[in-house]
Design a protein around this motif. Structure first.
Motif, PDB file in Angstrom:
ATOM      1  N   UNK A 109       0.583  -1.546  -0.072  1.00  0.00           N
ATOM      2  CA  UNK A 109      -0.011  -0.155   0.070  1.00  0.00           C
ATOM      3  C   UNK A 109       1.155   1.420   0.084  1.00  0.00           C
ATOM      4  N   UNK A 110       1.757   1.273   0.052  1.00  0.00           N
ATOM      5  CA  UNK A 110       3.354   2.717   0.199  1.00  0.00           C
ATOM      6  C   UNK A 110       3.545   2.965  -1.380  1.00  0.00           C
ATOM      7  N   UNK A 111       3.950   4.092  -1.862  1.00  0.00           N
ATOM      8  CA  UNK A 111       4.196   4.309  -3.020  1.00  0.00           C
ATOM      9  C   UNK A 111       5.093   4.670  -3.696  1.00  0.00           C
ATOM     10  N   UNK A 112       6.737   4.740  -2.668  1.00  0.00           N
ATOM     11  CA  UNK A 112       7.601   4.804  -2.087  1.00  0.00           C
ATOM     12  C   UNK A 112       8.622   3.833  -3.335  1.00  0.00           C
ATOM     13  N   UNK A 113       8.049   2.563  -3.533  1.00  0.00           N
ATOM     14  CA  UNK A 113       9.357   1.739  -4.632  1.00  0.00           C
ATOM     15  C   UNK A 113       8.785   2.570  -5.994  1.00  0.00           C
TER      16      UNK A 113
END
Ligand code: F6R
Length: 359
Positions: free
Chosen positions: A202-206
């Protein structure tokens, strides 16, 4: 069929919470006892050593599983099947050879088990495909239950292999392990793994980090402990689908040679696990002081690692032994977003096939 995803690879990355639940739920009781219906403890009677054989991503999963066994006092080693099939390790009736193969069709791995069958050693296959060739030649088979994987790059099957090997390590500890070995932290983290992977997804860091990785002459992935196989796997995934140069190393190995390759244009991805991180922090310093951009991936709560990195991607804190599964999911996403930015053929990378049926 891709259910709204641009590629099978991205769909399969996102299937990991469900795939992990399928691998874990039937094998872990509510009291955190481990059950393998396919096996019984008598199969392991008098075994004093485990030798893994595998290729590619499955080899990295084997390295991961091997560490969990050794940490519990169970002697284990890992071999590349392409070597073992011609130059097998010395094995005897007290050896269990464990073949890890998603497809169950990899020629080098199958040939390795044929060699084992010429000896008194026992064999166990860990595979995703019911009815595959490996199942016919190994003494016993355990399934990872990840569901079909269409993308050539293995993603969800790596996570499910590691989860299954973690369960197997815990299962074998009372009989083959040291008296002092404890599985409680491992087992409670296994139960939390599907939800933790969901959080990572659910994170968009990549996506953001991927942008800093595209225009580079090279990228290095380093880690120690279970972070080492994850670094190797991160680099393999990256080169497979981006066609760009990436290399994985044990963090402590850099200063013995590869450090010569580091320039201010290099990017170094550093896998932290929450165990011996202070050593990995000093390895990160070594590359940062040579001008490289340092991207850390590891547990959220990590002051030392955060300080040494230009960018840091946090993942939920699990026991260090399983934290590598979470950092690996971030590395899958990073490779995916780089390949996508470069317009590569993500599901069918050039020169590669899903299963390699020639030696
Ligand atoms: C990497 C990859 C290959 C396979 C290797 C072994 O993404 O897919 O490296 O892991 O060819 O395949 P299996 O597990 O089917 O024996």
């Amino acid at each position: 069929e891709k259910q709204g995803y641009d590629h099978y690879m991205l769909k399969e990355i996102h299937e990991q919470p469900d795939a992990l639940a399928s691998a874990i739920k039937p094998r872990l009781t509510s009291e955190n006892a481990v059950v393998f219906e396919e096996l019984d403890q008598s199969f392991f009677a008098n075994i004093d050593r485990i030798e893994f054989v595998a290729c590619g991503t499955s080899y990295h999963a084997a390295l991961y599983g091997c560490q969990l066994l050794n940490a519990r006092g169970i002697p284990a080693h890992v071999h590349r099947a392409g070597e073992f099939s011609s130059y097998p390790a010395a094995i005897d009736e007290r050896t269990l050879v464990v073949a890890i193969t998603q497809s169950g069709e990899t020629a080098d791995t199958i040939e390795s088990i044929h060699r084992v069958n010429e000896t008194d050693a026992r064999s166990l296959a860990v595979t995703n495909v019911v009815g595959s060739s490996i199942e016919r030649i190994a003494d016993k088979t355990v399934y990872i239950h990840a569901g079909p994987e269409i993308g050539v790059a293995a993603t969800k099957t790596f996570s499910s292999q590691v989860a299954t090997l973690s369960l197997l390590a815990a299962y074998l500890t009372p009989t083959l392990g040291s008296k002092t070995a404890s599985n409680s932290a491992l087992l409670s983290s296994i139960a939390e793994l599907p939800t933790a992977v969901d959080t990572v997804l659910s994170t968009a860091d990549s996506e953001y980090v991927a942008q800093t990785l595209v225009n580079r002459p090279n990228r290095f992935f380093i880690g120690r402990g279970v972070g080492y196989p994850v670094a190797l796997e991160g680099a393999l995934k990256f080169k497979e689908i981006t066609y760009e140069h990436a290399e994985g190393f044990a963090a402590g190995q850099l200063k013995h040679g590869p450090l010569a390759l580091i320039t201010p244009e290099s990017a170094v991805l550093v896998v932290f696990t929450g165990d011996h991180d202070e050593k990995t922090v000093s390895n990160a310093h070594e590359v940062r002081s040579r001008g490289a951009t340092v991207i850390g991936i590891g547990p959220d709560q990590a002051d030392g690692p955060r300080r040494v990195c230009d960018e840091y991607i946090g993942v939920p804190s699990l026991t260090p032994e399983l934290s590598g599964v979470l950092t690996n999911v971030q590395l899958q996403l990073i490779a995916y977003h780089c390949a996508s930015a470069l317009g590569r053929s993500i599901d069918r990378p050039r020169n590669l096939a899903k299963s390699v049926t020639v030696e």
